[in-house]
Write an enzyme that holds these catalytic residues in place. Structure first.
Site, mmCIF file in Angstrom:
data_model
loop_
_atom_site.group_PDB
_atom_site.id
_atom_site.type_symbol
_atom_site.label_atom_id
_atom_site.label_comp_id
_atom_site.label_asym_id
_atom_site.label_seq_id
_atom_site.Cartn_x
_atom_site.Cartn_y
_atom_site.Cartn_z
ATOM 1 N N ARG A 1 0.862 -1.177 0.000
ATOM 2 C CA ARG A 1 0.000 0.000 0.000
ATOM 3 C C ARG A 1 0.902 1.233 0.000
ATOM 4 O O ARG A 1 1.962 1.237 0.650
ATOM 5 C CB ARG A 1 -0.893 0.031 1.247
ATOM 6 C CG ARG A 1 -2.063 -0.935 1.217
ATOM 7 C CD ARG A 1 -3.149 -0.481 0.225
ATOM 8 N NE ARG A 1 -4.294 -1.376 0.231
ATOM 9 C CZ ARG A 1 -4.466 -2.405 -0.611
ATOM 10 N NH1 ARG A 1 -3.565 -2.675 -1.529
ATOM 11 N NH2 ARG A 1 -5.566 -3.136 -0.549
ATOM 12 N N GLU B 1 -3.195 7.846 -3.570
ATOM 13 C CA GLU B 1 -3.778 7.361 -4.819
ATOM 14 C C GLU B 1 -5.103 8.046 -5.113
ATOM 15 O O GLU B 1 -5.885 8.216 -4.167
ATOM 16 C CB GLU B 1 -4.014 5.839 -4.709
ATOM 17 C CG GLU B 1 -3.006 5.077 -5.524
ATOM 18 C CD GLU B 1 -3.041 3.599 -5.245
ATOM 19 O OE1 GLU B 1 -4.046 2.964 -5.588
ATOM 20 O OE2 GLU B 1 -2.055 3.092 -4.691
ATOM 21 N N HIS C 1 -1.466 0.570 -9.798
ATOM 22 C CA HIS C 1 -2.112 -0.414 -8.891
ATOM 23 C C HIS C 1 -2.707 -1.585 -9.696
ATOM 24 O O HIS C 1 -3.911 -1.861 -9.599
ATOM 25 C CB HIS C 1 -3.188 0.287 -8.040
ATOM 26 C CG HIS C 1 -3.453 -0.423 -6.735
ATOM 27 N ND1 HIS C 1 -3.825 0.236 -5.578
ATOM 28 C CD2 HIS C 1 -3.411 -1.734 -6.399
ATOM 29 C CE1 HIS C 1 -4.009 -0.648 -4.610
ATOM 30 N NE2 HIS C 1 -3.759 -1.862 -5.085
HETATM 31 N N1 LIG Z 1 -0.775 -3.817 -5.145
HETATM 32 C C1 LIG Z 1 -1.767 -4.682 -5.159
HETATM 33 O O1 LIG Z 1 -2.558 -4.763 -6.106
HETATM 34 C C2 LIG Z 1 -1.933 -5.621 -4.032
HETATM 35 C C3 LIG Z 1 -2.461 -6.906 -4.276
HETATM 36 C C4 LIG Z 1 -2.626 -7.748 -3.196
HETATM 37 C C5 LIG Z 1 -2.262 -7.345 -1.927
HETATM 38 N N2 LIG Z 1 -1.757 -6.104 -1.727
HETATM 39 C C6 LIG Z 1 -1.339 -5.671 -0.386
HETATM 40 O O2 LIG Z 1 -0.428 -6.649 0.108
HETATM 41 C C7 LIG Z 1 -0.707 -6.882 1.483
HETATM 42 C C8 LIG Z 1 -0.198 -8.240 1.893
HETATM 43 O O3 LIG Z 1 -0.999 -9.269 1.345
HETATM 44 P P1 LIG Z 1 -0.788 -10.793 1.766
HETATM 45 O O4 LIG Z 1 -1.892 -11.573 1.144
HETATM 46 O O5 LIG Z 1 0.602 -11.238 1.537
HETATM 47 O O6 LIG Z 1 -1.049 -10.674 3.332
HETATM 48 P P2 LIG Z 1 -0.423 -11.547 4.514
HETATM 49 O O7 LIG Z 1 -1.251 -11.222 5.710
HETATM 50 O O8 LIG Z 1 -0.281 -12.960 4.091
HETATM 51 O O9 LIG Z 1 1.060 -10.953 4.694
HETATM 52 C C9 LIG Z 1 1.345 -9.753 5.353
HETATM 53 C C10 LIG Z 1 2.578 -9.987 6.197
HETATM 54 O O10 LIG Z 1 2.988 -8.730 6.747
HETATM 55 C C11 LIG Z 1 3.529 -9.019 8.032
HETATM 56 N N3 LIG Z 1 3.597 -7.777 8.828
HETATM 57 C C12 LIG Z 1 2.608 -7.145 9.474
HETATM 58 N N4 LIG Z 1 3.101 -6.066 10.124
HETATM 59 C C13 LIG Z 1 4.427 -6.036 9.862
HETATM 60 C C14 LIG Z 1 5.502 -5.182 10.254
HETATM 61 N N5 LIG Z 1 5.269 -4.144 11.044
HETATM 62 N N6 LIG Z 1 6.721 -5.450 9.800
HETATM 63 C C15 LIG Z 1 6.961 -6.520 9.001
HETATM 64 N N7 LIG Z 1 5.984 -7.385 8.606
HETATM 65 C C16 LIG Z 1 4.747 -7.141 9.040
HETATM 66 C C17 LIG Z 1 2.565 -10.043 8.594
HETATM 67 O O11 LIG Z 1 3.125 -10.749 9.699
HETATM 68 C C18 LIG Z 1 2.333 -10.930 7.384
HETATM 69 O O12 LIG Z 1 3.238 -12.023 7.317
HETATM 70 C C19 LIG Z 1 -2.231 -6.703 1.580
HETATM 71 O O13 LIG Z 1 -2.656 -6.363 2.870
HETATM 72 C C20 LIG Z 1 -2.501 -5.592 0.588
HETATM 73 O O14 LIG Z 1 -2.483 -4.342 1.240
HETATM 74 C C21 LIG Z 1 -1.598 -5.237 -2.758
HETATM 75 O O1 LIG Z 2 -5.423 -5.627 -1.654
HETATM 76 C C1 LIG Z 2 -5.618 -5.992 -2.814
HETATM 77 O O2 LIG Z 2 -6.182 -7.068 -3.098
HETATM 78 C C2 LIG Z 2 -5.125 -5.158 -3.960
HETATM 79 O O3 LIG Z 2 -4.657 -3.935 -3.636
HETATM 80 C C3 LIG Z 2 -5.945 -5.201 -5.191
HETATM 81 O O4 LIG Z 2 -5.833 -6.480 -5.686
#
Ligand SMILES: NC(=O)c1ccc[n+]([C@@H]2O[C@H](COP(=O)([O-])OP(=O)(O)OC[C@H]3O[C@@H](n4cnc5c(N)ncnc54)[C@H](O)[C@@H]3O)[C@@H](O)[C@H]2O)c1
Ligand SMILES: O=C(O)[C@H](O)CO
Length: 386
Positions: free
Chosen positions: A273, A302, A320
């Site tokens: 994010r 954004e 994004h």
């Molecule tokens: N750009 C995009 O289109 C897109 C797509 C999917 C997800 N995302 C973002 O990616 C994030 C992660 O997704 P995910 O499915 O891997 O989630 P997830 O919950 O599997 O992984 C997140 C990880 O971050 C760790 N974490 C939390 N706080 C932390 C800190 N202070 N320092 C270090 N690590 C920390 C958690 O322990 C966890 O392992 C989502 O929350 C979303 O915001 C963005």
């Molecule tokens: O959190 C998410 O899933 C993304 O930002 C969009 O796929």
């Protein structure tokens, strides 16, 4: 009085009224709702980001559930409106839900769904693409060619960084961070250093096994290290990719001080994010360090960028799109719809929200369960035995 918002209606006589604040990819999600007696209303307003007032107008007086988007502000006002309309279910079409005030949802007894599992590899692939594009200066070189500036091969033309044998750093080694780490280790034979609040044993085992395989093949093995602080990753890694959730602990995790800790020629990638990076500090750092490169999918405000970012040659920037593969986006729509449908029908919560394949298999009906409800525990919702 809020202005009426334009909609498209499917199955007008359906018993349950479900709203989607955006048209979503594919038709399976619509068919699954219709088969279970839902009237589906899809907002067709041309503007990209709906306001709270627009969504209140969509909810109206009777609404059983809403499928929404990460661009919307789901707080006290919207959950109160949904609850007044008799609604008990909301799902983001996203895994991240920092746009949702889960405490407010709990107060009104509204289940909050998200869509993990289906976007892990797609998002990791974009992080890998940005890493490569930044390392090998692909966008700069593409612009150069299109501008007609190429007049012959030169020893110094667009020289970038070799990844093989360098160290990839992952901050937040959850689903996506781990998938990205595996791609970079296996694909480019990079060593791994990661920082997360929790140990990623599976990832460690993978790198160990791959290192042993390389060694047995007479090649340089790869290694892993779990860092005891984020700074350790910033100091040691050549490519750093950010994959934590956005919350109070990760807001501006990367700021002026942390940028100064990184190697002068490091590559920083963000597909988590935008607010995880202090973007003003990043622009200044890019100006001062032309060999430092970034790959960004997300931005602090954004859809806007901080002044100066668009002009930086050492930044690769995309809007994004990390989860934007057809299979993933259709799957996200399906999971979001099934979260809402499952709550309306009183189904239990799926036991492992990371293993959602049974919901994505189009040749059989999906399980009678909600794939992923983030406040299931707070609301005391039962877990599926399937
Ligand atoms: N750009 C995009 O289109 C897109 C797509 C999917 C997800 N995302 C973002 O990616 C994030 C992660 O997704 P995910 O499915 O891997 O989630 P997830 O919950 O599997 O992984 C997140 C990880 O971050 C760790 N974490 C939390 N706080 C932390 C800190 N202070 N320092 C270090 N690590 C920390 C958690 O322990 C966890 O392992 C989502 O929350 C979303 O915001 C963005
Ligand atoms: O959190 C998410 O899933 C993304 O930002 C969009 O796929």
């Amino acid at each position: 009085m809020a202005k009426p918002v334009s909609i498209e209606v499917w199955n007008p006589n359906g018993k349950y009224r479900v709203i989607s604040t955006k048209p979503m990819p594919g038709t399976r999600w619509i068919n699954l709702l219709i088969e279970q007696d839902c009237r589906v209303e899809i907002c067709t307003e041309k503007k990209t980001i709906l306001s709270v007032e627009d969504i209140i107008s969509l909810i109206g007086n009777k609404c059983d559930g809403v499928i929404g988007q990460l661009t919307e502000d789901w707080g006290e006002t919207l959950f109160a409106a949904l609850s007044r309309a008799g609604g008990k279910a909301f799902s983001n079409m996203a895994v991240g839900y920092n746009n949702v005030d889960v405490n407010a949802a709990n107060k009104y007894g509204v289940a909050v769904g998200n869509t993990p599992g289906v976007l892990t590899e797609t998002t990791a692939e974009l992080a890998a693409s940005l890493s490569l594009a930044a390392a090998r200066r692909i966008v700069e070189a593409d612009e150069f060619m299109r501008a007609g500036l190429y007049d012959g091969w030169l020893p110094h033309l667009f020289v970038g960084n070799l990844l093989k044998g360098q160290t990839v750093g992952v901050i937040g080694a959850g689903r996506i961070g781990s998938a990205y780490a595996r791609m970079m280790v296996e694909g480019f034979k990079m060593n791994l250093i990661y920082y997360d609040l929790y140990q990623s044993t599976r990832l460690e085992k993978f790198v160990t096994a791959y290192g042993e395989f390389l060694k047995s093949n007479g090649e340089q093995p790869v290694h892993w290290k779990r860092a005891s602080s984020m700074d350790e990753v910033l100091r040691e890694a050549d490519v750093i990719s950010l994959h934590p959730v956005l919350d109070k602990t990760t807001y501006h995790l990367i700021n002026k001080e942390s940028l100064a800790t990184m190697k002068k020629e490091a590559i920083l990638v963000n597909c988590s994010r935008g607010p995880v990076i202090d973007e003003v500090a990043l622009v200044e750092h890019l100006k001062q360090n032309p060999m430092f490169r970034v790959g960004l999918d997300v931005f602090e405000d954004e859809p806007f960028m901080k002044p100066g970012l668009a002009e930086m040659k050492n930044a690769v920037i995309v809007p994004h799109i990390a989860s934007a593969s057809k299979w993933t986006r259709e799957g996200m729509a399906t999971l979001a719809a099934l979260n809402v449908l499952g709550k309306i029908k009183g189904y239990p919560i799926w036991g492992d929200s990371n293993r959602v394949e049974p919901f994505l298999n189009e040749s059989v009906p999906p399980p009678a369960a909600c794939p992923s409800i983030v406040n299931a525990k707070a609301l005391g919702l039962p877990v599926s035995k399937l």
